[in-house]
Enzyme design. Structure first.
Site, PDB file in Angstrom:
ATOM      1  N   ARG A   1       0.884  -1.170   0.149  1.00  9.60           N
ATOM      2  CA  ARG A   1       0.061   0.104  -0.017  1.00  9.60           C
ATOM      3  C   ARG A   1       0.905   1.194   0.025  1.00  9.60           C
ATOM      4  NH1 ARG A   1      -1.733   3.925   2.977  1.00  9.60           N
ATOM      5  NH2 ARG A   1      -0.378   2.991   4.780  1.00  9.60           N
ATOM      6  N   GLN A   2       0.427   2.240  -0.815  1.00 11.32           N
ATOM      7  CA  GLN A   2       0.892   3.510  -0.704  1.00 11.32           C
ATOM      8  C   GLN A   2      -0.017   4.478  -0.644  1.00 11.32           C
ATOM      9  OE1 GLN A   2       4.247   2.766  -3.880  1.00 11.32           O
ATOM     10  NE2 GLN A   2       5.199   4.252  -2.689  1.00 11.32           N
ATOM     11  N   SER A   3       0.367   5.631  -0.144  1.00 14.01           N
ATOM     12  CA  SER A   3      -1.122   6.605   0.366  1.00 14.01           C
ATOM     13  C   SER A   3      -1.685   7.344  -0.808  1.00 14.01           C
ATOM     14  CB  SER A   3      -0.563   7.526   1.423  1.00 14.01           C
ATOM     15  OG  SER A   3      -0.189   6.844   2.516  1.00 14.01           O
ATOM     16  N   SER A   4      -0.942   7.596  -1.677  1.00 14.28           N
ATOM     17  CA  SER A   4      -1.362   8.378  -2.906  1.00 14.28           C
ATOM     18  C   SER A   4      -0.883   7.943  -4.292  1.00 14.28           C
ATOM     19  CB  SER A   4      -1.237   9.917  -2.760  1.00 14.28           C
ATOM     20  OG  SER A   4       0.253   9.973  -2.729  1.00 14.28           O
TER      21      SER A   4
ATOM     22  N   GLN B   1       2.701   9.128  -4.804  1.00 13.92           N
ATOM     23  CA  GLN B   1       3.679   8.117  -4.291  1.00 13.92           C
ATOM     24  C   GLN B   1       3.971   6.942  -5.043  1.00 13.92           C
ATOM     25  OE1 GLN B   1       2.699   7.443  -0.295  1.00 13.92           O
ATOM     26  NE2 GLN B   1       2.985   9.472   0.478  1.00 13.92           N
TER      27      GLN B   1
END
Length: 741
Positions: free
Chosen positions: A21-24, A27
């Protein structure tokens, strides 16, 4: 306990899940090193003893926040696999990759502890069923959530601090651009854009309705600029109501810098899922409001007046707000006091209605008073005489300034024509600029590069066609609408200005125009009706709070020249206590009776006649007791048969029925003897009527005649497959049905 000692053979027969997972999305696109490190965790799972076929990589949540504000399909899939005990270990680069809120994180820890699932990150491997590991995982989750809170608070604090100085750069509405200095907002350099915005405010000041401004723009064919964001050029399209309303409601056009007009909230819907919504805040709750921050199209008092006017046009409103706001925008219809008339009895706003073939206007108070169980309007009056009196007072007030009003109307007409044509002239200039730009680009290209030259040549030709179309449209509109008033038109206007009454009653003056003219001077009209004096007392409140009083004579109701005959009234008095108005109307129509004016009766006419002569209405009666006279329907319910069965027995003369008058519904006296004749099972010696016909050798009619004369006994069976009339053919006893003539 070492890390490898926590891994058992039972864990390795299940899946090893690598969660990414990455927030945006930014990113994911720019921080590729973090993505590669997370994918590399699959190699660590193989080092820990899991074969490739039992290593599962879940990467659906790349670009999604772990704060719990969005739905994460990958995390939901991970949670379900853990709950089904299909996972031996969950690997993540760090705890924050799994979840940044304690609710999701502790739910995952709880499920992992119950299903003997391990959790691993860059620091080690943990078993949620062990107290120390569970405590450490909880602390890591709390720190991850705290880290997100600190980052968000730090960013939001900087944003709010910059916004408080009016320097935070956000998207600007159409008609403004950012300057070079911090927080500098400038009027858009495009003259066509500025002209459209100023036209919207000028039209609203005249028309008073956002919808009417939108319709005026559509009628004139004026286009509205739309910003595509960034460095894209404006796109011109047909004006929409939302765009017009957004211009009127945005305080930036009044030179104010605003931040925090809305508040984002996270709520739970009916399924328990989280949903985001935006709530508009009142002006006093805005976080930042800096008036006079930059040059606007209007000043702040004008913006507040426009805002109140738009809010007043909204329908419907609650009673409390309706007492404070104006009565909405002027609409079609002949009632001139629509929206500005108030009841002098209770203070409520008056509603309008129209009656008759000519749609004569009238006013009534929407607040009803309950009198003897019925709602009664506290005011209901025709509006013809009242409107005429108000118009006369209005024209009399305009008498000293009639010439100035005429000249101002002429100037406004000229300005309207000029404003409509200016936009088309600017369109021609814009099209000419596009032609020049396309020509320069075409001439700057290398002639030998035909791949580019052909495309630029095509764009040049399209720009030339657009320029010719704009010139043709401008010429047609200039021909249809001359720029200035001619001498003949000016003379006609001045001649009409000498007699404002002629202008008022002219066929070309619409009711909406008359209402708008009234509202320019009259703020409110309070109406009080005195029926004893047959007069209406009006209080006119003018702009500036000056008041004047008028008394208007109302037409008295004409004395009745036709009277309902006494025989009809006597019959109505007999029927009213027993039947509702609709049934009484049917009885009177079956008897061939008519009203005093020769009309057929209906429920309304019977009700009006009953109320006029103060005849009491039929009231609900308590359940019938033995010996009471009841309707057929009530008797059928008490005896357990259908109403049609009782009607058939009355027609056959087997039971006795009563009528108040011919054509009235039948009634039956509910006695114990009658109830005894309707049984669930017949006695000995009784046979169905068909079997009795065969036994006695009689026809049905002869059999019923003997029952009527009392020669045979009969009962009615109300249950079973052979329910109906049964005849006693053996050992006849005294008759069950009374003898009727």
């Amino acid at each position: 306990m070492t890390e490898h000692s926590k891994i058992t053979a039972g864990h390795q027969v299940r899946l090893a899940v690598v969660y990414l997972r990455q927030s945006s999305a930014s990113q994911v696109e720019n921080n590729r090193e973090s993505t590669e490190r997370q994918y590399a965790l699959a190699g660590r799972a193989r080092e820990l003893g899991w074969p490739d076929e039992r290593v599962l990589v879940i990467d659906e949540d790349l670009g999604l926040s772990g704060s719990g504000r969005v739905m994460r399909a990958g995390f939901a899939r991970l949670t379900s696999e853990v709950a089904l005990a299909r996972v031996g270990i969950v690997l993540g680069l760090e705890v924050s990759r799994l979840a940044r809120n304690n609710a999701d994180w502790h739910r995952l820890i709880e499920l992992a502890g119950l299903t003997d699932t391990l959790i691993g990150d860059a620091d080690g491997i943990y078993h949620p069923a062990l107290f120390n590991d569970r405590l450490l995982l909880g602390l890591k989750g709390a720190m991850s959530e705290a880290e997100l809170h600190v980052l968000r608070a730090r960013l939001n604090g900087g944003i709010r601090n910059k916004a408080a100085r009016g320097e935070l750069r956000r998207g600007l509405p159409v008609g403004f651009v950012w300057g070079e200095d911090d927080g500098e907002i400038l009027i858009h350099p495009d003259e066509a854009v500025v002209h459209v915005i100023r036209t919207i405010f000028a039209r609203f000041a005249e028309l008073g309705s956002a919808r009417r401004v939108w319709l005026w723009l559509r009628a004139q064919g004026m286009k509205f600029p739309l910003s595509l964001g960034g460095h894209h050029e404006l796109r011109w399209s047909e004006a929409s109501y939302h765009a017009v309303h957004a211009v009127l409601a945005n305080p930036v056009y009044a030179g104010a810098y605003v931040y925090g007009k809305n508040r984002r909230e996270t709520v739970l819907d009916e399924t328990g899922a989280r949903r985001k919504r935006v709530r508009k805040l009142p002006m006093e709750d805005w976080q930042v409001l800096i008036k006079g921050h930059h040059q606007g199209y209007i000043d702040w008092p004008t913006f507040e007046a426009n805002r109140e006017r738009v809010a007043a046009n909204t329908q419907p409103r609650t009673h409390a707000k309706a007492q404070e706001q104006a009565g909405g925008a002027a609409r079609e219809g002949g009632a001139l006091l629509q929206g500005i008339a108030r009841c002098g009895h209770c203070g409520r706003r008056l509603h309008t209605h129209y009656r008759g073939r000519t749609a004569t206007p009238g006013y009534h108070c929407a607040g009803k008073v309950i009198v003897e169980g019925r709602g009664v309007y506290c005011l209901n009056v025709g509006g013809v005489q009242i409107d005429e009196a108000v118009v006369a007072a209005f024209l009399e007030a305009l008498e000293p300034v009639r010439l100035a009003a005429t000249l101002e109307a002429a100037e406004r007409l000229e300005n309207d024509r000029e404003a409509a044509l200016k936009q088309w002239r600017l369109d021609v200039e814009r099209a000419a600029f596009a032609v020049n730009r396309a020509e320069r680009r075409y001439r700057a290209v290398d002639p030998d590069n035909r791949l580019v030259a052909r495309r630029l040549e095509q764009e040049w030709e399209e720009a030339l066609r657009a320029l010719e179309a704009a010139k043709t449209e401008l010429a047609q509109r200039e021909e249809q609408r001359r720029r200035v008033l001619s001498a003949t038109e000016r003379e006609k206007l001045l001649a009409l200005g000498a007699d404002l009454a002629s202008v008022w009653h002219a066929p070309t003056t619409t009711p909406r125009d008359r209402k708008e003219l009234l509202r320019t001077l009259i703020e409110e009209v309070t109406l009080h009706v005195d029926r004893d004096e047959a007069a209406a007392h009006l209080v006119l409140r003018w702009k500036g709070d000056a008041t004047s009083r008028l008394t208007v004579a109302l037409p008295r109701s004409r004395p009745a020249t036709v009277r309902t005959d006494e025989d009809m009234l006597a019959l109505l008095r007999r029927l009213a206590p027993h039947y509702p108005d609709a049934i009484i109307a049917g009885v009177l129509n079956r008897q061939g009776r008519r009203t005093a004016y020769g009309h057929r009766f209906d429920a309304n006419r019977v009700g009006n006649l009953r109320r006029h002569w103060k005849i009491p209405v039929c009231k609900a009666k308590p359940p019938a007791a033995d010996g009471d006279i009841v309707t057929i329907r009530q008797a059928a319910a008490a005896l357990g048969v259908a109403p049609s069965t009782l009607h058939r027995h009355i027609n056959d003369g087997l039971i006795r029925g009563e009528q108040i008058t011919p054509g009235a519904p039948w009634r039956i006296r509910l006695t114990p003897e009658l109830k005894a004749r309707f049984l669930a099972t017949p006695g000995d010696g009784f046979e169905p009527i068909r079997d009795a016909m065969d036994t006695l050798g009689l026809s049905r009619q002869s059999l019923l005649q003997r029952v009527k004369r009392g020669e045979l006994d009969a009962v009615h069976v109300v249950r079973g497959q052979r329910k109906g009339l049964w005849i006693k053919t053996i050992d006849n006893n005294p008759t069950l049905f009374e003898h009727t003539s």
